[in-house]
Design a protein around this motif. Structure first.
Motif, short mmCIF file in Angstrom:
data_model
loop_
_atom_site.label_atom_id
_atom_site.label_comp_id
_atom_site.label_asym_id
_atom_site.label_seq_id
_atom_site.Cartn_x
_atom_site.Cartn_y
_atom_site.Cartn_z
N PRO A 65 -3.42 5.43 0.06
CA PRO A 65 -3.23 4.29 -0.85
C PRO A 65 -4.40 4.06 -1.80
O PRO A 65 -4.20 3.59 -2.93
CB PRO A 65 -3.05 3.11 0.10
CG PRO A 65 -2.49 3.72 1.36
CD PRO A 65 -3.16 5.05 1.46
N ASP A 66 -5.63 4.41 -1.38
CA ASP A 66 -6.80 4.21 -2.25
C ASP A 66 -7.05 5.39 -3.17
O ASP A 66 -8.06 5.44 -3.88
CB ASP A 66 -8.05 3.91 -1.42
CG ASP A 66 -8.46 5.09 -0.53
OD1 ASP A 66 -7.79 6.14 -0.57
OD2 ASP A 66 -9.44 4.93 0.23
N ALA A 79 0.86 -1.19 0.00
CA ALA A 79 0.00 0.00 0.00
C ALA A 79 0.89 1.23 0.00
O ALA A 79 1.60 1.49 0.98
CB ALA A 79 -0.92 -0.01 1.22
#
Length: 586
Positions: free
Chosen positions: A431-432, A113
């Protein structure tokens, strides 16, 4: 934030102190022992210029490429060990580096991540923010703090890359996330800043560049440092077992004095009171940092501005044997008379490296350096180089050059700027892909100097000896833009009583004549038995302008230590060497 148990310290290691540091250090730190986080500092004022020129050639670049090489070798190992990585290797393009890391992880078959921090790059708004300079800046980057890093880690990031954050922030961010500190936990944050400042320059905390280096048994390959930070911000500086170097009160003191000013060390998250730091040797290769107090940070952020200022060239003439001054005067007259266009800057420096009755030719020779700078590359190119060479058979006896001068090379200048922190869009990119704006720290406090502390009584009068300062004092120096700092410390109370009353601004200017006409400020740090001097303007317009022989002032402290003054015999051995009793005080 979810606070962690107060009894467990978080172990944060460092594997890079600059862009170009030991490539294998990341693997050494991951293999050498247990860590929670591994951090790296890749940025400096000069590095931002290097990355700026990279970006001019390729907009996809602008980050520290060696970081990717290290990850290619070590990312799988970090994942296996559960070590999270935080580094400012993103430079001018943290988003680009984050993408490159994701691509690398994909090629390696690793689930990592990756997050990044951005918003420091202000070049597109430089004029709007009052950061315009002459020449116009190539890079303009605000020094961000630790909270963007902490947000990324709290969102589950395994690896965080940033642009221009303060050097200590890559350590403070993991500690703040680990313990769930609040934005106004200023004492804890200040303690983490002190620990971060010690380890962010890598092996300088474990004996590298240490004044008393001969006391360290194994310095051939010093290990990299670790900070074990506790919930209240106190910490212990150490290193992996079996690695070279040493961690002592002295090595930590030296690093605390590196590139600082006075008792207040300002940052974007907290102002750290360096005058409150207490150091204790807590076992072999273990130094405890405690008692650090923090205050609200100033309302502005510092901005690093780098600009291409023109072109530079130099010729270095070798003068051997007798009549050195007359030889230098002759070639200087010849060169200056034949320059068809005088460069905007023309400087001559004569280094008297020659010795009388020398047993080697090199020891009999001095160096005369002629440095030229101009906006026009032609003025400092062939027009200058040819004049320097053409007198090879028509000047002083023994004429030679260290190397033929070539074409002029670009040089840059550094200018510090300041902007309201609210004007900087500090952003954590998770991370998203989610984006979290990082609010400014409140409250803030305007930065002001710490008053002169109460000084100890001076040593009583007694016999003295003319000897080098370095027999009793250590020093660490470095660059801060065009200024330099020189931190000087001693290791016993009697030495402190002598040093603080002897090494005044006037004495420093006598010992360092290059500072005679410059503004020098002294800051007293009794807890460290140290005085820190800031010498304004000695480095011209920053390291990239190469205004002096030692453009980063790295040797300035060692020059000071080599200078003679009258030292009490009670602080010296009978033969003028260090008092061996001091060696047991750390």
């Amino acid at each position: 934030m979810n606070a962690q148990p107060a009894g467990r310290a978080v172990r944060i290691g460092n594997c890079s102190g600059f862009y170009g540091d030991r490539l294998r250090a990341m693997r050494e730190m991951l293999e050498g022992g247990e860590l929670d986080y591994l951090t790296g500092d890749y940025l400096a004022e000069l590095t931002m210029l290097i990355l700026g020129r990279d970006r001019m050639k390729d907009p996809e670049l602008g980050y520290a490429k060696t970081f990717l090489r290290q990850l290619e070798d070590c990312l799988g190992l970090a994942v296996d060990k559960g070590v999270k990585i935080v580094a400012n290797a993103g430079g001018l393009n943290p988003a680009g580096l984050a993408t490159a890391v994701r691509d690398l992880a994909g090629r390696l078959g690793l689930d990592v991540a990756v997050a990044h921090v951005e918003g420091d790059d202000l070049i597109a708004r430089a004029a709007e923010l009052g950061l315009a300079a002459d020449p116009p800046p190539l890079t303009a980057n605000a020094y961000l703090g630790a909270w963007g890093i902490a947000e990324c880690l709290n969102a589950g990031a395994d690896l965080v890359v940033t642009g221009r954050v303060t050097d200590a922030s890559v350590i403070v961010g993991p500690a703040a996330a680990h313990f769930g500190w609040a934005r106004d936990d200023f004492d804890a944050l200040a303690g983490a800043v002190a620990a971060g400042h010690v380890i962010e320059c890598g092996a300088q905390a474990t004996g590298g560049n240490y004044a008393f280096f001969t006391e360290i048994a194994d310095l051939d390959r010093p290990g990299f440092p670790i900070a074990e930070i506790e919930a209240d911000g106190s910490s212990t500086i150490t290193k992996h077992p079996g690695t070279g170097g040493a961690v002592t009160v002295g090595t930590v003191t030296a690093q605390l004095l590196y590139e600082v000013t006075g008792g207040r060390y300002a940052g974007p998250d907290v102002t750290t009171r360096l005058d409150t730091v207490r150091l204790t040797q807590d076992g072999p290769d273990r130094v405890r940092i405690s008692g650090v107090r923090g205050e609200a940070p100033p309302p502005t952020l510092k901005v690093s501005l780098n600009a291409l200022a023109g072109f530079r060239n130099e010729a270095v003439f070798v003068l051997t044997g007798l009549d050195i001054e007359a030889k230098a005067a002759l070639v200087r007259r010849q060169v200056e008379a034949d320059l068809t266009t005088r460069p905007a800057e023309l400087e001559w420096t004569l280094a008297r490296t020659d010795h009388p009755d020398a047993d080697t030719e090199e020891a009999a020779s001095a160096l005369l350096r002629c440095t030229v700078r101009d906006r026009d590359p032609k003025v400092v190119g062939r027009a200058f180089s040819s004049v320097a060479v053409e007198y090879a058979l028509a000047s002083y006896p023994g004429f030679s050059l260290t190397a033929p001068p070539g074409n002029g090379q670009p040089y840059a200048v550094f200018t510090p700027g300041y902007v309201d922190a609210a004007e900087v869009p500090h952003t954590a990119v998770l991370p998203d892909g989610g984006r979290i704006p990082i609010a400014c720290v409140t409250p803030t406090r305007a930065l002001e100097p710490v008053g002169e502390p109460e000084l100890p009584d001076p040593l009583p009068p007694g016999p003295v000896r003319h000897a080098p300062l370095g027999l009793v004092a250590g020093a660490r120096s470095g660059d801060k833009g065009g200024d330099a700092n020189v931190g000087v410390w001693v290791r016993t109370d009697d030495q402190w009583r002598w040093l603080v009353h002897t090494l005044t601004v006037d004495t420093l200017k006598t010992l360092l004549p290059e500072a005679k006409n410059l503004t020098v400020t002294r800051h007293v740090l009794p807890n460290l038995r140290a005085v820190n001097f800031v010498v304004e303007g000695i480095l011209g317009r920053g390291v990239a302008s190469q205004a002096r022989f030692d453009p980063q002032a790295k040797g300035l402290g060692e020059w000071l230590r080599s200078r003679y003054l009258y030292i009490p015999e009670t602080l010296l051995d009978g033969d003028g060497t260090e008092n061996p009793e001091r060696k047991n005080t750390e």
